[in-house]
Design an enzyme around this catalytic site. Sequence first.
Site, PDB file in Angstrom:
ATOM      1  CB  THR A   1      -0.887  -0.017   1.263  1.00 25.57           C
ATOM      2  OG1 THR A   1      -1.730  -1.174   1.203  1.00 25.57           O
ATOM      3  CG2 THR A   1      -1.759   1.228   1.361  1.00 25.57           C
TER       4      THR A   1
ATOM      5  CB  THR B   1       6.569   3.151  -3.503  1.00 23.90           C
ATOM      6  OG1 THR B   1       6.935   4.330  -2.792  1.00 23.90           O
ATOM      7  CG2 THR B   1       7.752   2.684  -4.349  1.00 23.90           C
TER       8      THR B   1
ATOM      9  CD  GLU C   1       1.488  -1.698   4.550  1.00 24.55           C
ATOM     10  OE1 GLU C   1       1.254  -0.902   3.641  1.00 24.55           O
ATOM     11  OE2 GLU C   1       2.142  -1.395   5.556  1.00 24.55           O
TER      12      GLU C   1
ATOM     13  CG  ASP D   1       6.312   4.972   6.244  1.00 26.60           C
ATOM     14  OD1 ASP D   1       5.913   5.696   5.316  1.00 26.60           O
ATOM     15  OD2 ASP D   1       5.585   4.134   6.808  1.00 26.60           O
TER      16      ASP D   1
ATOM     17  CE  LYS E   1       9.685   7.012   1.730  1.00 26.72           C
ATOM     18  NZ  LYS E   1       8.739   6.081   1.183  1.00 26.72           N
TER      19      LYS E   1
ATOM     20  CE  LYS F   1       5.145  -2.165   4.794  1.00 28.24           C
ATOM     21  NZ  LYS F   1       4.786  -1.007   3.935  1.00 28.24           N
TER      22      LYS F   1
ATOM     23  CG  ASP G   1       4.088  -2.538   1.171  1.00 30.86           C
ATOM     24  OD1 ASP G   1       3.840  -1.462   0.587  1.00 30.86           O
ATOM     25  OD2 ASP G   1       3.575  -2.854   2.253  1.00 30.86           O
TER      26      ASP G   1
HETATM   27  C1  5RP Z   1       1.517   2.099   4.170  1.00 30.21           C
HETATM   28  C2  5RP Z   1       2.990   1.909   4.136  1.00 30.21           C
HETATM   29  C3  5RP Z   1       3.734   2.440   2.965  1.00 30.21           C
HETATM   30  O1  5RP Z   1       4.471   1.410   2.407  1.00 30.21           O
HETATM   31  C4  5RP Z   1       4.658   3.528   3.421  1.00 30.21           C
HETATM   32  O2  5RP Z   1       3.902   4.518   4.099  1.00 30.21           O
HETATM   33  C5  5RP Z   1       5.404   4.167   2.238  1.00 30.21           C
HETATM   34  O3  5RP Z   1       4.508   4.875   1.453  1.00 30.21           O
HETATM   35  P1  5RP Z   1       4.962   5.610   0.123  1.00 30.21           P
HETATM   36  O4  5RP Z   1       5.311   4.550  -0.869  1.00 30.21           O
HETATM   37  O5  5RP Z   1       3.734   6.398  -0.265  1.00 30.21           O
HETATM   38  O6  5RP Z   1       6.132   6.502   0.446  1.00 30.21           O
HETATM   39  O7  5RP Z   1       3.581   1.339   5.013  1.00 30.21           O
HETATM   40  O8  5RP Z   1       0.957   1.663   5.372  1.00 30.21           O
END
Ligand code: 5RP
Length: 223
Positions: free
Chosen positions: A32, A35, A107, A88, A125, A98, A85
């Site tokens: 989710t 990305t 997740e 963060d 990240k 995450k 996936d």
């Molecule tokens: C969602 C997550 C996402 O993988 C995380 O927030 C990264 O998001 P993005 O790809 O928008 O930077 O853990 O619960």
Amino acid sequence: MNQDQLKQAVAQAAVDHILPRLDSKSIVGVGTGSTANFFIDALAKHKMDFDGAVASSEATAARLKGHGIPVYDLNSTAELEFYVDGADESDERLHLIKGGGAALTREKIVAAVAKTFICIADASKLVPVLGNFPLPVEVIPMARSHVARELVKLGGDPVYREGVLTDNGNVILDVHNLSITDPVKLEADINAIVGVVTNGLFAARPADLLLLGTAEGVKTLKR
Ligand code: 5RP
């Protein structure tokens, strides 16, 4: 390249990595976030080459279905070769934070089932020590104040993410100012608090592969 282009590059790299290993029976676990959304869009171009997907959130399920990719219940899925996936934060050992998108529990469940967890992220990240990003904790609503007090005892500053309910009907506490020098222990300690569903540390089950988007191209880090 801007951040979105880096995310697109790693999403494409993940598709390139898994595609030769998929067949008409394969089901792919999908994460989710922005990305993961780029990954879904890139994967959709090859939807005839695999069976379908398991989604880690309602938002991801909707995006997959929008592309015409069948979405399966995890309970009816015997085997999941890959889970792809974002994150963060990641450290060099592929321990992750995450849950920025509040989907951490589903997740973590899909990641636990998958044989290979591929994390896709832009270079911002990767951090030496986890914890600059506030650690999300999914909490049963009636336990919110109790859990917050226990998190303070662990040295954190929990902040209630107002207006957010997870797909499971729970609330999120974002824990600031944690010094996460032992992510495996902290993950277990927070999960042991009554009322916590799970927390956003993916350390007991880290990623297996990190595809990192940098200005010099996509770098691969392995555990
Ligand atoms: C969602 C997550 C996402 O993988 C995380 O927030 C990264 O998001 P993005 O790809 O928008 O930077 O853990 O619960």
